[in-house]
Design a protein around this motif. Structure first.
Motif, PDB file in Angstrom:
ATOM      1  N   ASN A   1       0.782  -1.252  -0.095  1.00  0.00           N
ATOM      2  CA  ASN A   1       0.138   0.014  -0.066  1.00  0.00           C
ATOM      3  C   ASN A   1       0.853   1.227   0.187  1.00  0.00           C
ATOM      4  O   ASN A   1       0.401   2.349  -0.622  1.00  0.00           O
ATOM      5  CB  ASN A   1      -1.123   0.110   1.192  1.00  0.00           C
TER       6      ASN A   1
ATOM      7  N   ALA B   1      -3.824   7.684  -6.587  1.00  0.00           N
ATOM      8  CA  ALA B   1      -3.369   7.383  -4.971  1.00  0.00           C
ATOM      9  C   ALA B   1      -4.135   8.173  -3.847  1.00  0.00           C
ATOM     10  O   ALA B   1      -4.588   9.272  -4.264  1.00  0.00           O
ATOM     11  CB  ALA B   1      -1.776   7.656  -4.660  1.00  0.00           C
TER      12      ALA B   1
ATOM     13  N   VAL C   1       3.683   7.642  -0.926  1.00  0.00           N
ATOM     14  CA  VAL C   1       2.506   7.427  -1.450  1.00  0.00           C
ATOM     15  C   VAL C   1       1.597   6.391  -0.599  1.00  0.00           C
ATOM     16  O   VAL C   1       2.380   5.613  -0.066  1.00  0.00           O
ATOM     17  CB  VAL C   1       2.755   7.118  -2.884  1.00  0.00           C
TER      18      VAL C   1
ATOM     19  N   ALA D   1      -1.533   4.163  -1.395  1.00  0.00           N
ATOM     20  CA  ALA D   1      -2.700   3.879  -2.526  1.00  0.00           C
ATOM     21  C   ALA D   1      -3.998   3.746  -2.009  1.00  0.00           C
ATOM     22  O   ALA D   1      -4.757   4.325  -2.739  1.00  0.00           O
ATOM     23  CB  ALA D   1      -2.058   2.429  -2.952  1.00  0.00           C
TER      24      ALA D   1
END
Length: 295
Positions: free
Chosen positions: A136, A149, A261, A263
């Protein structure tokens, strides 16, 4: 070729060689001899009927067919690794995708400080450029971040510059440096263009181009005198400070930073703590010579 006849050992050996670019490094990862890796790749070439490598024995590089196969194999093996069942250790686990250079040169030296404040937590780092169905969270370059994202947080203003061996940097003019053989990598294929845009420089035609599989190989090539590469400050700091590499143009801030990031925005206290930590670490890092703090 049927599944029952797939040359899996050869494919694995070839993928590791393509990722590292050196037989010795591939052998070390696979815990076998240099010769064993070479034999596996030769057997794979014989089974497929194509040449996957070219060049002299002590300087093998991927052929066009080899580059296409390598580009397909690495994500397949990453997905296979992610799909394998494994016993979960006790405590929190952060599964993180991070490209090799950012992991080895920036994250890993700092990671003990994070884990010291999270007793029982574990971090699994996968060499991948972004999150996927199983992972993730990721640290990656901003221009590669997925548009869909759930969370994209800048944590490191990246600075980069053309770097050359000290001898060339002292003897050549800056314009001549830009005409040296241009060292590029498949990891950051647009790095030269991104630097030129950020620096406001029009790139002249180089005297040649040498392509490497990995970003750090291009930096090693610059240190060896093969030509000029684009070096990120976090990746070449020690070489610049030791004098092994010079940056004749100085460092400029890249157009996009490194970003954290996530997701999917599922509740994850460990991921959120890690995000806040990398933001703080990125803000505290030393800047390149001649670059001041943001206004």
């Amino acid at each position: 070729m049927s599944r029952s006849h797939l040359p899996l050992n050869g494919l694995r050996a070839f993928e590791v060689f393509a990722r590292h670019g050196r037989m010795t490094l591939a052998a070390a990862e696979l815990c076998v001899t240099h010769g064993a890796v070479s034999r596996q790749i030769k057997g794979l070439e014989a089974a497929l009927g194509v040449s996957l490598t070219e060049g002299p024995r002590n300087g093998l590089r991927l052929s066009e067919a080899g580059r296409r196969l390598a580009a397909a194999l690495t994500p397949l093996f990453d997905d296979l690794e992610a799909a394998l069942p494994r016993r979960e250790p006790e405590g929190e686990v952060l599964q993180l995708a991070c490209v090799g250079t950012l992991a080895s040169k920036w994250l890993i030296p700092r990671l003990p400080a994070f884990l010291d404040h999270r007793p029982g937590a574990s971090v699994r780092i996968v060499d991948a450029n972004g999150p996927n169905a199983e992972i993730n969270c990721a640290l990656q370059l901003g221009h590669d971040a997925p548009a869909d994202a759930a969370e994209i947080v800048p944590f490191l203003n990246r600075h980069h510059a053309p770097v050359v061996t000290a001898a060339a940097g002292r003897e050549l003019s800056p314009d001549d440096v830009l005409r040296m053989p241009r060292l590029i990598s498949r990891t950051y294929p647009g790095e030269w263009e991104h630097w030129a845009q950020a620096a406001g420089v029009e790139l002249p035609a180089p005297t040649g181009v040498i392509e490497f599989a990995r970003y750090l190989q291009a930096i090693d090539g610059a240190a060896a005198g093969l030509g000029c590469a684009i070096g990120s400050w976090f990746a070449v700091k020690s070489e610049i400070e030791s004098g092994a590499l010079l940056a004749p143009f100085g460092f400029v801030q890249a157009l996009t930073p490194c970003v954290f990031v996530r997701a999917r925005a599922t509740p994850d206290p460990l991921a959120e703590a890690f995000r806040d930590w990398v933001v703080a670490e990125g803000a505290s890092g030393p800047l390149p010579p001649g670059v001041g703090p943001p206004p």
